[in-house]
Design a protein around this motif. Sequence first.
Motif, PDB file in Angstrom:
ATOM      1  N   GLN A  83       0.855  -1.711  -0.132  1.00  0.00           N
ATOM      2  CA  GLN A  83       0.268  -0.079   0.019  1.00  0.00           C
ATOM      3  C   GLN A  83       0.704   1.230  -0.035  1.00  0.00           C
ATOM      4  O   GLN A  83       0.334   2.272  -0.780  1.00  0.00           O
ATOM      5  N   LYS A  84       2.024   1.362   0.933  1.00  0.00           N
ATOM      6  CA  LYS A  84       2.876   2.442   0.551  1.00  0.00           C
ATOM      7  C   LYS A  84       3.212   2.658  -0.437  1.00  0.00           C
ATOM      8  O   LYS A  84       3.693   3.756  -0.933  1.00  0.00           O
ATOM      9  N   LEU A  85       3.575   1.363  -1.392  1.00  0.00           N
ATOM     10  CA  LEU A  85       4.432   1.987  -2.379  1.00  0.00           C
ATOM     11  C   LEU A  85       3.574   2.418  -3.641  1.00  0.00           C
ATOM     12  O   LEU A  85       3.859   3.204  -4.552  1.00  0.00           O
ATOM     13  N   ARG A  86       2.453   1.470  -3.525  1.00  0.00           N
ATOM     14  CA  ARG A  86       1.268   1.313  -4.201  1.00  0.00           C
ATOM     15  C   ARG A  86       0.774   3.773  -4.229  1.00  0.00           C
ATOM     16  O   ARG A  86       0.696   4.146  -5.296  1.00  0.00           O
ATOM     17  N   GLY A  87       0.914   4.004  -3.309  1.00  0.00           N
ATOM     18  CA  GLY A  87       0.621   5.306  -3.142  1.00  0.00           C
ATOM     19  C   GLY A  87       2.164   6.565  -3.438  1.00  0.00           C
ATOM     20  O   GLY A  87       1.459   6.892  -4.110  1.00  0.00           O
ATOM     21  N   LEU A  88       3.205   5.788  -3.168  1.00  0.00           N
ATOM     22  CA  LEU A  88       4.053   6.671  -3.643  1.00  0.00           C
ATOM     23  C   LEU A  88       3.863   6.492  -5.245  1.00  0.00           C
ATOM     24  O   LEU A  88       4.367   7.548  -5.395  1.00  0.00           O
ATOM     25  N   THR A  89       4.067   5.154  -5.739  1.00  0.00           N
ATOM     26  CA  THR A  89       3.975   5.417  -7.259  1.00  0.00           C
ATOM     27  C   THR A  89       2.923   5.664  -8.255  1.00  0.00           C
ATOM     28  O   THR A  89       3.223   6.274  -9.319  1.00  0.00           O
ATOM     29  N   LEU A  90       1.875   5.227  -7.371  1.00  0.00           N
ATOM     30  CA  LEU A  90       0.006   5.602  -8.607  1.00  0.00           C
ATOM     31  C   LEU A  90      -0.363   6.586  -7.680  1.00  0.00           C
ATOM     32  O   LEU A  90      -1.784   7.112  -8.609  1.00  0.00           O
ATOM     33  N   GLY A  91      -0.352   6.801  -6.409  1.00  0.00           N
ATOM     34  CA  GLY A  91      -1.321   8.022  -5.685  1.00  0.00           C
ATOM     35  C   GLY A  91      -2.787   7.124  -6.014  1.00  0.00           C
ATOM     36  O   GLY A  91      -2.878   6.866  -5.546  1.00  0.00           O
ATOM     37  N   SER A  92      -3.228   8.637  -6.856  1.00  0.00           N
ATOM     38  CA  SER A  92      -4.457   8.689  -6.677  1.00  0.00           C
ATOM     39  C   SER A  92      -5.521   7.888  -7.855  1.00  0.00           C
ATOM     40  O   SER A  92      -6.636   8.307  -7.968  1.00  0.00           O
ATOM     41  N   PHE A  93      -4.444   6.871  -8.651  1.00  0.00           N
ATOM     42  CA  PHE A  93      -5.146   6.927 -10.116  1.00  0.00           C
ATOM     43  C   PHE A  93      -5.166   5.070  -9.660  1.00  0.00           C
ATOM     44  O   PHE A  93      -4.473   4.190  -9.061  1.00  0.00           O
ATOM     45  N   TYR A  94      -6.166   4.766  -9.771  1.00  0.00           N
ATOM     46  CA  TYR A  94      -7.106   3.355  -9.360  1.00  0.00           C
ATOM     47  C   TYR A  94      -7.484   2.770 -10.945  1.00  0.00           C
ATOM     48  O   TYR A  94      -8.280   4.330 -11.305  1.00  0.00           O
ATOM     49  N   PRO A  95      -8.466   1.748 -11.343  1.00  0.00           N
ATOM     50  CA  PRO A  95      -8.734   1.179 -12.248  1.00  0.00           C
ATOM     51  C   PRO A  95     -10.436   1.724 -11.442  1.00  0.00           C
ATOM     52  O   PRO A  95     -10.870   2.025 -11.072  1.00  0.00           O
ATOM     53  N   ASP A  96     -11.297   2.228 -12.672  1.00  0.00           N
ATOM     54  CA  ASP A  96     -12.872   2.428 -12.825  1.00  0.00           C
ATOM     55  C   ASP A  96     -13.186   0.951 -11.623  1.00  0.00           C
ATOM     56  O   ASP A  96     -14.331   0.910 -11.815  1.00  0.00           O
ATOM     57  N   LEU A  97     -13.245  -0.208 -12.847  1.00  0.00           N
ATOM     58  CA  LEU A  97     -13.619  -1.564 -12.388  1.00  0.00           C
ATOM     59  C   LEU A  97     -12.552  -2.347 -13.049  1.00  0.00           C
ATOM     60  O   LEU A  97     -11.653  -2.719 -13.641  1.00  0.00           O
ATOM     61  N   THR A  98     -12.433  -4.122 -11.385  1.00  0.00           N
ATOM     62  CA  THR A  98     -11.455  -4.471 -11.169  1.00  0.00           C
ATOM     63  C   THR A  98     -12.236  -6.031 -11.322  1.00  0.00           C
ATOM     64  O   THR A  98     -12.899  -5.861 -10.313  1.00  0.00           O
ATOM     65  N   ILE A  99     -12.128  -6.775 -11.951  1.00  0.00           N
ATOM     66  CA  ILE A  99     -12.668  -8.388 -12.157  1.00  0.00           C
ATOM     67  C   ILE A  99     -11.642  -9.102 -11.913  1.00  0.00           C
ATOM     68  O   ILE A  99     -10.754  -9.311 -12.818  1.00  0.00           O
ATOM     69  N   LEU A 100     -11.960  -9.784 -11.002  1.00  0.00           N
ATOM     70  CA  LEU A 100     -10.756 -11.040 -10.964  1.00  0.00           C
ATOM     71  C   LEU A 100     -12.022 -12.263 -10.708  1.00  0.00           C
ATOM     72  O   LEU A 100     -12.415 -12.936 -10.578  1.00  0.00           O
ATOM     73  N   LEU A 101     -11.097 -13.119 -12.150  1.00  0.00           N
ATOM     74  CA  LEU A 101     -10.971 -14.715 -12.255  1.00  0.00           C
ATOM     75  C   LEU A 101     -10.850 -15.762 -11.307  1.00  0.00           C
ATOM     76  O   LEU A 101      -9.508 -15.911 -11.389  1.00  0.00           O
TER      77      LEU A 101
END
Length: 205
Positions: free
Chosen positions: A117-135
Amino acid sequence: MKGKFVVIEGLEGAGKSSAIANVITHLQAKGIETEAVREPGGTPLAESLRDLVKKKWDETLVPTTELLLMYASRVQLVENVIKPHLMNGTWVIGDRHDLSSRAYQGGGRQLGDELLQKLRGLTLGSFYPDLTILLDVDEEVGLERARERGELDRIEEEDLAFFKRTRQAYLNIAAKDPSIFVIDANQPMLKVHKAILRTLEENLF
Protein backbone atom coordinates in the motif's frame (compact mmCIF):
# COMPACT_ATOMS: atom_id res chain seq x y z
CA MET A 1 -10.47 11.09 -17.34
CA LYS A 2 -12.87 10.57 -20.23
CA GLY A 3 -12.24 6.86 -20.81
CA LYS A 4 -12.58 3.96 -18.39
CA PHE A 5 -9.85 1.70 -17.05
CA VAL A 6 -11.03 -1.90 -16.67
CA VAL A 7 -8.66 -4.54 -15.25
CA ILE A 8 -8.94 -8.32 -15.52
CA GLU A 9 -7.06 -10.14 -12.75
CA GLY A 10 -6.42 -13.73 -11.68
CA LEU A 11 -3.96 -16.56 -11.30
CA GLU A 12 -2.25 -18.25 -14.21
CA GLY A 13 -4.81 -20.20 -16.21
CA ALA A 14 -7.77 -18.11 -15.03
CA GLY A 15 -8.69 -17.20 -18.61
CA LYS A 16 -7.69 -13.54 -18.61
CA SER A 17 -6.70 -13.38 -22.29
CA SER A 18 -9.98 -14.74 -23.65
CA ALA A 19 -11.92 -12.60 -21.17
CA ILE A 20 -10.15 -9.45 -22.36
CA ALA A 21 -10.85 -10.32 -26.00
CA ASN A 22 -14.51 -10.81 -25.10
CA VAL A 23 -14.70 -7.46 -23.29
CA ILE A 24 -13.06 -5.62 -26.19
CA THR A 25 -15.46 -7.17 -28.71
CA HIS A 26 -18.41 -6.16 -26.52
CA LEU A 27 -17.22 -2.57 -26.13
CA GLN A 28 -16.32 -2.11 -29.77
CA ALA A 29 -19.82 -3.28 -30.72
CA LYS A 30 -21.04 -0.29 -28.71
CA GLY A 31 -18.78 2.01 -30.70
CA ILE A 32 -16.30 2.46 -27.85
CA GLU A 33 -12.63 2.81 -28.76
CA THR A 34 -10.48 0.38 -26.78
CA GLU A 35 -6.84 -0.31 -26.04
CA ALA A 36 -5.51 -3.54 -24.47
CA VAL A 37 -2.45 -3.40 -22.20
CA ARG A 38 -0.60 -5.96 -20.10
CA GLU A 39 1.46 -5.87 -16.94
CA PRO A 40 4.29 -6.04 -16.52
CA GLY A 41 4.98 -4.52 -19.92
CA GLY A 42 3.18 -2.29 -22.39
CA THR A 43 6.00 0.12 -23.35
CA PRO A 44 9.48 -0.65 -24.73
CA LEU A 45 11.11 0.03 -21.36
CA ALA A 46 8.37 -1.78 -19.43
CA GLU A 47 8.67 -4.82 -21.71
CA SER A 48 12.40 -4.95 -20.94
CA LEU A 49 11.54 -4.96 -17.24
CA ARG A 50 9.01 -7.74 -17.91
CA ASP A 51 11.80 -9.84 -19.42
CA LEU A 52 13.90 -9.30 -16.29
CA VAL A 53 11.04 -10.43 -14.06
CA LYS A 54 10.11 -13.50 -16.11
CA LYS A 55 13.66 -14.72 -16.86
CA LYS A 56 15.09 -17.71 -14.98
CA TRP A 57 18.27 -16.35 -13.36
CA ASP A 58 21.24 -18.29 -11.99
CA GLU A 59 21.00 -16.06 -8.91
CA THR A 60 18.02 -15.57 -6.61
CA LEU A 61 15.76 -12.71 -7.62
CA VAL A 62 15.07 -11.15 -4.23
CA PRO A 63 11.31 -10.60 -3.59
CA THR A 64 11.76 -6.87 -2.98
CA THR A 65 13.73 -6.57 -6.24
CA GLU A 66 10.91 -8.34 -8.06
CA LEU A 67 8.41 -5.99 -6.44
CA LEU A 68 10.29 -2.83 -7.42
CA LEU A 69 10.69 -4.03 -11.01
CA MET A 70 6.93 -4.58 -11.17
CA TYR A 71 6.15 -1.06 -10.00
CA ALA A 72 8.80 0.52 -12.22
CA SER A 73 7.18 -1.18 -15.21
CA ARG A 74 3.69 -0.22 -14.00
CA VAL A 75 4.47 3.49 -13.65
CA GLN A 76 5.92 3.60 -17.17
CA LEU A 77 2.74 2.04 -18.54
CA VAL A 78 0.34 4.20 -16.54
CA GLU A 79 2.03 7.52 -17.34
CA ASN A 80 3.00 6.88 -20.96
CA VAL A 81 0.10 4.77 -22.23
CA ILE A 82 -2.90 4.37 -19.94
CA LYS A 83 -3.47 7.98 -18.83
CA PRO A 84 -3.06 9.47 -22.34
CA HIS A 85 -5.57 6.97 -23.75
CA LEU A 86 -8.05 7.67 -20.98
CA MET A 87 -7.77 11.42 -21.57
CA ASN A 88 -8.59 10.83 -25.23
CA GLY A 89 -11.74 8.91 -24.32
CA THR A 90 -10.36 5.43 -25.03
CA TRP A 91 -11.32 2.60 -22.70
CA VAL A 92 -8.20 0.75 -21.55
CA ILE A 93 -8.53 -2.96 -20.76
CA GLY A 94 -5.68 -4.19 -18.60
CA ASP A 95 -4.31 -7.69 -18.20
CA ARG A 96 -3.27 -7.22 -14.53
CA HIS A 97 -2.54 -4.07 -12.55
CA ASP A 98 -1.69 -3.11 -8.98
CA LEU A 99 -3.85 -5.88 -7.47
CA SER A 100 -1.49 -8.46 -8.97
CA SER A 101 1.45 -7.12 -6.98
CA ARG A 102 -0.62 -7.03 -3.80
CA ALA A 103 -1.53 -10.68 -4.37
CA TYR A 104 1.69 -12.12 -5.81
CA GLN A 105 4.35 -10.13 -3.98
CA GLY A 106 2.30 -9.11 -0.96
CA GLY A 107 0.66 -12.51 -0.49
CA GLY A 108 2.67 -15.05 -2.47
CA ARG A 109 6.07 -13.60 -1.54
CA GLN A 110 4.73 -12.70 1.93
CA LEU A 111 5.90 -9.09 1.80
CA GLY A 112 2.60 -7.99 3.34
CA ASP A 113 -0.08 -5.61 2.15
CA GLU A 114 1.09 -2.68 4.30
CA LEU A 115 4.33 -2.37 2.33
CA LEU A 116 2.44 -2.75 -0.93
CA GLN A 117 0.00 0.00 0.00
CA LYS A 118 2.86 2.39 0.79
CA LEU A 119 4.61 1.62 -2.50
CA ARG A 120 1.34 1.96 -4.36
CA GLY A 121 0.73 5.39 -2.86
CA LEU A 122 4.25 6.52 -3.72
CA THR A 123 4.11 5.37 -7.35
CA LEU A 124 0.46 5.59 -8.41
CA GLY A 125 -1.03 8.11 -6.00
CA SER A 126 -4.78 8.47 -6.50
CA PHE A 127 -4.88 6.56 -9.80
CA TYR A 128 -7.19 3.52 -9.60
CA PRO A 129 -9.05 1.33 -12.11
CA ASP A 130 -12.72 2.14 -12.65
CA LEU A 131 -13.50 -1.57 -12.37
CA THR A 132 -11.51 -4.70 -11.53
CA ILE A 133 -12.75 -8.19 -12.32
CA LEU A 134 -11.01 -11.02 -10.48
CA LEU A 135 -11.29 -14.38 -12.21
CA ASP A 136 -10.99 -16.77 -9.29
CA VAL A 137 -9.69 -20.21 -10.26
CA ASP A 138 -8.56 -23.15 -8.16
CA GLU A 139 -4.74 -23.08 -7.97
CA GLU A 140 -4.25 -26.60 -9.33
CA VAL A 141 -6.76 -26.09 -12.14
CA GLY A 142 -5.10 -22.84 -13.16
CA LEU A 143 -1.60 -24.28 -13.14
CA GLU A 144 -2.68 -27.27 -15.21
CA ARG A 145 -4.17 -24.91 -17.78
CA ALA A 146 -0.92 -22.91 -17.79
CA ARG A 147 1.13 -26.06 -18.37
CA GLU A 148 -1.05 -26.97 -21.32
CA ARG A 149 -0.12 -23.64 -22.94
CA GLY A 150 3.58 -24.54 -23.00
CA GLU A 151 6.79 -23.85 -21.06
CA LEU A 152 6.32 -22.10 -17.72
CA ASP A 153 8.18 -18.92 -16.79
CA ARG A 154 10.03 -18.29 -13.52
CA ILE A 155 6.97 -17.23 -11.53
CA GLU A 156 4.70 -19.92 -13.00
CA GLU A 157 7.18 -22.54 -11.74
CA GLU A 158 6.61 -21.59 -8.08
CA ASP A 159 5.22 -24.31 -5.79
CA LEU A 160 1.53 -24.79 -5.09
CA ALA A 161 1.80 -23.15 -1.64
CA PHE A 162 2.87 -19.89 -3.32
CA PHE A 163 -0.24 -19.86 -5.50
CA LYS A 164 -2.46 -20.75 -2.55
CA ARG A 165 -1.15 -17.70 -0.69
CA THR A 166 -1.56 -15.57 -3.79
CA ARG A 167 -5.14 -16.68 -4.36
CA GLN A 168 -6.04 -16.08 -0.73
CA ALA A 169 -4.53 -12.59 -0.87
CA TYR A 170 -6.62 -11.84 -3.96
CA LEU A 171 -9.79 -12.93 -2.18
CA ASN A 172 -8.95 -11.12 1.07
CA ILE A 173 -8.37 -7.84 -0.76
CA ALA A 174 -11.48 -8.25 -2.93
CA ALA A 175 -13.64 -8.86 0.14
CA LYS A 176 -12.75 -5.38 1.41
CA ASP A 177 -12.90 -3.47 -1.89
CA PRO A 178 -16.31 -2.89 -3.55
CA SER A 179 -14.64 -1.97 -6.86
CA ILE A 180 -13.36 -5.56 -7.25
CA PHE A 181 -15.83 -8.13 -8.53
CA VAL A 182 -15.03 -11.83 -8.14
CA ILE A 183 -16.19 -14.28 -10.83
CA ASP A 184 -15.84 -18.05 -10.54
CA ALA A 185 -13.43 -19.00 -13.34
CA ASN A 186 -13.73 -22.73 -12.63
CA GLN A 187 -17.06 -22.80 -14.49
CA PRO A 188 -17.39 -23.12 -18.30
CA MET A 189 -15.86 -20.19 -20.16
CA LEU A 190 -19.16 -19.19 -21.74
CA LYS A 191 -20.66 -18.64 -18.28
CA VAL A 192 -17.56 -16.73 -17.20
CA HIS A 193 -17.81 -14.40 -20.19
CA LYS A 194 -21.51 -13.78 -19.61
CA ALA A 195 -20.83 -12.93 -15.97
CA ILE A 196 -18.06 -10.51 -16.99
CA LEU A 197 -20.26 -8.66 -19.48
CA ARG A 198 -23.10 -8.50 -16.96
CA THR A 199 -20.69 -6.98 -14.43
CA LEU A 200 -19.56 -4.40 -16.98
CA GLU A 201 -23.10 -3.42 -17.90
CA GLU A 202 -24.28 -3.14 -14.31
CA ASN A 203 -21.37 -1.03 -13.12
CA LEU A 204 -20.11 1.11 -16.01
CA PHE A 205 -23.20 1.88 -18.09
